[in-house]
Design an enzyme around this catalytic site. Structure first.
Site, PDB file in Angstrom:
ATOM      1  N   GLU A 140      27.450  27.731  10.928  1.00 10.76           N
ATOM      2  CA  GLU A 140      28.119  26.452  10.683  1.00 10.76           C
ATOM      3  C   GLU A 140      29.643  26.549  10.776  1.00 10.76           C
ATOM      4  OE1 GLU A 140      26.464  25.328   6.920  1.00 10.76           O
ATOM      5  OE2 GLU A 140      24.800  24.263   7.859  1.00 10.76           O
TER       6      GLU A 140
ATOM      7  N   GLU B 291      12.538  44.483   5.651  1.00  9.51           N
ATOM      8  CA  GLU B 291      13.547  44.640   4.602  1.00  9.51           C
ATOM      9  C   GLU B 291      13.564  46.056   4.006  1.00  9.51           C
ATOM     10  OE1 GLU B 291      11.969  43.490   0.269  1.00  9.51           O
ATOM     11  OE2 GLU B 291      12.311  41.732   1.534  1.00  9.51           O
TER      12      GLU B 291
END
Length: 273
Positions: A83, A114
Site C-alpha cells: 500500500e 514457518e
C-alpha cells in the site's frame, strides 16, 4: 517449547461460551475484546516512535524497509508494503514484505513453511538484503522459526532489526534491536492470532510506514501529496488535495495537475510559486 504457556494461546474466560450466544451477543463479545487492542498498542508507542525514526534514517541513507513473517503476520507485512507506493508515491522496492512459503502463501496455507529457518535466509538473499536496510520481523507468538532465522541472519551481517510480537519475553523480543510488544492477551477463539494479535500488528505497521513517510516529506499537513493518481477515485483525491492545500479553484487545480502529470505535490508548488 510448551506452546500452552504463550499468552496468545491461553483460553479467554470472557468468551468461553461464545458458541451458545446469540449472534448479536457473539459480535458484542468480539467487539469488547477488540476495544482492548488500542490500549495495548498505546503502551508501546515509545518503541514504535523509536522504530519510525530508525526506519526513516535508514531510508534517507538509501536503505529499504523489509518485513518478514509467516501466516497472518506475513500477510499483514506484505499488505502494508504493497500500500506504500500508491499512497506515498514511493517505488515498490522501498518497502517490501516477505512471507514464508512465497506468494502462494498469501492465499493458501503452506504447511511447514514457518518452521524453516534456512528459507528465511534464502528469501533475504534473493532481495539482496544488506546492512543498509532494516528488517522488521513479525510473529505474534514471538517464536516463529522462519522469522527468527531471518532476524538472526540480519544480525549476523550487522543490519538493524525490529521485532513485532504479542508475547512478553519471547525469543524475538530478546534478539532484536527494537522490540515492539503489544500484549493483547487471550484471543476470542483460543489461539486464533488472526484476531486481536493481528489487529494490533496491523495498527503497528500502519504507524511504522505512515510515520516514516511523514518524516520523509510525503505528507503535507495531513494530505497525501505524493499519491499516485492511477484511477478516477485517486485523480479526484489529487484534485481535492491541491484545492485543500492552496485554496485554489477546481479549474485551477485541474489545470495545474494536467501540467504536472497528475502529481499533486508538483501541482501545489506550481500554484504557490
Amino acid at each position: 517449547m510448551d506452546f500452552s504457556k504463550l499468552t496468545t494461546e491461553q483460553r479467554n474466560s470472557a468468551t468461553a461460551n461464545i458458541d451458545k450466544c446469540s449472534t448479536l451477543e457473539m459480535v458484542r463479545l468480539i467487539n469488547d475484546e477488540d476495544k482492548k487492542i488500542a490500549a495495548a498498542v498505546e503502551k508501546v508507542l515509545p518503541k514504535i516512535a523509536e522504530a519510525v525514526d530508525l526506519i526513516t534514517k535508514k531510508i534517507q541513507g538509501g536503505g529499504r524497509l523489509i518485513y518478514i513473517g509467516a501466516g497472518t503476520s506475513g500477510r499483514l507485512g506484505v499488505l502494508d508494503a504493497s500500500e506504500c507506493p500508491p499512497t506515498f508515491g514511493v517505488k515498490p522496492e522501498l518497502v517490501q514484505g516477505i512471507i514464508a512459503g512465497g506468494n502462494i502463501a498469501l492465499t493458501c496455507a503452506v504447511e511447514g513453511a514457518e518452521d524453516d529457518k534456512a528459507a528465511a535466509i534464502k528469501d533475504l538473499d534473493e532481495k539482496d538484503f544488506s546492512t543498509a536496510d532494516v528488517l522488521v520481523g513479525i510473529a505474534a507468538s514471538g517464536r516463529t522459526p522462519y522469522v527468527l532465522g531471518g532476524i538472526e541472519y540480519a544480525k549476523k551481517i550487522s543490519a538493524v532489526t525490529v521485532g513485532i510480537s504479542c508475547v512478553e519475553n519471547s525469543a524475538l523480543e530478546k534478539i532484536v534491536d527494537i522490540a515492539i510488544t503489544p500484549i493483547t492477551g487471550a484471543e476470542v477463539i483460543t489461539g486464533s492470532t488472526r484476531m486481536k494479535a493481528g489487529t494490533a500488528t496491523k495498527m503497528v505497521l500502519n504507524m511504522l510506514t505512515t510515520g516514516a513517510m511523514i518524516r520523509l516529506g510525503k505528507v503535507y499537513g495531513n494530505l497525501m501529496v505524493d499519491v499516485l493518481a492511477t484511477n478516477d477515485k485517486l485523480r479526484d483525491r489529487a484534485k481535492r488535495i491541491v484545492i485543500a492545500a492552496t485554496n485554489c479553484t477546481e479549474d485551477q487545480a485541474i489545470a495545474a495537475l494536467n501540467k504536472c502529470n497528475g502529481h499533486a505535490k508538483s501541482a501545489i508548488l506550481e500554484i504557490m510559486k
